[in-house]
Design an enzyme around this catalytic site. Sequence first.
Site, PDB file in Angstrom:
ATOM      1  N   ASP A   1       0.823  -1.219   0.000  1.00 13.87           N
ATOM      2  CA  ASP A   1       0.000   0.000   0.000  1.00 13.87           C
ATOM      3  C   ASP A   1       0.863   1.278   0.000  1.00 13.87           C
ATOM      4  O   ASP A   1       2.103   1.210  -0.002  1.00 13.87           O
ATOM      5  CB  ASP A   1      -0.922  -0.055   1.228  1.00 13.87           C
ATOM      6  CG  ASP A   1      -2.270   0.585   1.004  1.00 13.87           C
ATOM      7  OD1 ASP A   1      -2.392   1.425   0.096  1.00 13.87           O
ATOM      8  OD2 ASP A   1      -3.212   0.253   1.747  1.00 13.87           O
TER       9      ASP A   1
ATOM     10  N   ASP B   1     -10.239   3.594  -3.639  1.00 14.46           N
ATOM     11  CA  ASP B   1     -10.861   2.382  -3.088  1.00 14.46           C
ATOM     12  C   ASP B   1     -12.308   2.218  -3.569  1.00 14.46           C
ATOM     13  O   ASP B   1     -13.086   3.174  -3.573  1.00 14.46           O
ATOM     14  CB  ASP B   1     -10.881   2.451  -1.560  1.00 14.46           C
ATOM     15  CG  ASP B   1      -9.513   2.160  -0.975  1.00 14.46           C
ATOM     16  OD1 ASP B   1      -8.527   2.147  -1.731  1.00 14.46           O
ATOM     17  OD2 ASP B   1      -9.453   1.956   0.247  1.00 14.46           O
TER      18      ASP B   1
END
Length: 444
Positions: free
Chosen positions: A152, A212
């Site tokens: 990430d 997201d």
Amino acid sequence: MFGPLVLAYSAAQLLLGSPVVAVENGLARTPPLGWNSWNWFACDISEETILSAARAIVSTGLKDAGYEYVIIDDCWHAPARDPITKEPLANPVTFPSGIKSVADKVHDLGLKFGIYSDAGSETCARRFGSLGYEQIDAKTYASWGVDYLKYDNCNNEGFSGNESISSWRFSQMAKALNETGRPIVYAMCNWGEDHSWTWAGKLANSWRMSGDISDMFTGYSKDCPCTSLLNCTTFGHHCSATRIIDWTAYMVNYAGPGGWNDLDMLEVGNGNMTNDEYVTHFSMWALLKSPLILGNYLTKMTPDILDIITNDAIIAVNQDPLGASIKRSWKRLLEEGDVQMWTGPLADGSTVVALMNTSPDPQTATISFKDIPSKSPNPETTTFRAFDLWQRSSELTRSGTRWGLDIGLFQGQISDITLKRHQTKVFMLVPQVRTTLRIQEDAE
Ligand code: GAL
């Protein structure tokens, strides 16, 4: 505390410029298939959450359908690294047996095991990150038996803003993983920042290219602001499925064996879309050659959801060895939503076509063969046998795959195809001569 690391990184960056570290790990020749804990469980995870999902992958038939990676997302971490060795440690309360034990149990089920970290000082949920600890982390993951790393981008201490610095930061983990000698799929998750789809293929097996996902079919949220390459600096979150599909149209050419656009984990089965919407979501992810990483509560899954995610014809298109993404042929704008046609080639010379209706009303559409990228010299005069991949049929198999319902022979076009609200239909068009060959092959 972070100062020396920042200085060291700046110096190295100046020396190295923009490195090219080819991923060259031979992995993910087709998009990875699996399950990840984040979309349903977020930080509410434990050994049992992960292992019960792994067992469900086997017992429900998902393993037989091709799903193999079981991936723990954020929040598996102890409050801190080992104070002496600096090795990463698992949360002793939620993962008391340790990550290696979970990985071993996942492997015993014939599945592969994935984990999550972050190319920053802390993960998005504020657990310790890997920036500056790439080697020790990669080595530890390899010793635990990790087969897949999702990596990430939160808390990156300002090491982003252009390709050179972002790719340098992500290349540190690429290098460290390669040095372990263990085959570990490297899934970059920097949400498309710094146009990562243009350079991530040098480093990683997949790269997130959007903010997201949320469990919603359509709709604009200001938290997911990108609509064009020009206006996009913050990728955000709360992205609907159709917004991610539209966004992917810009980057379809970057997908190919060994490196894939990651449209984010699937929301199929999480409850906020209709079955037709989930069919659209699953179809488009598969045909755009995204990794298909499930994100639902597997032990509470209903049969209709299982039916969607085990459509073997759609999975076979996703796993086609040519690895070519579909591209958008046209988009018909309506007062609300649109109808879109997308097409792409398959390794055997046939063509896959998706017709997607994002509008709230039923629509009709025609597939004109002049719009398809067929290898036939002239698709307009070629006869194609068409299969509807969402109408199940046990007939006509190729390499054990059921290709949906044979809806007949067509020349020039397939006209007046009806689409329900938010429905997608997927067709495979096989030049007639190939159909004959295939029936013969199957008979042998
Ligand atoms: C986000 C990422 C999500 C999830 C989350 C965990 O940055 O895009 O998929 O991993 O972090 O905190």
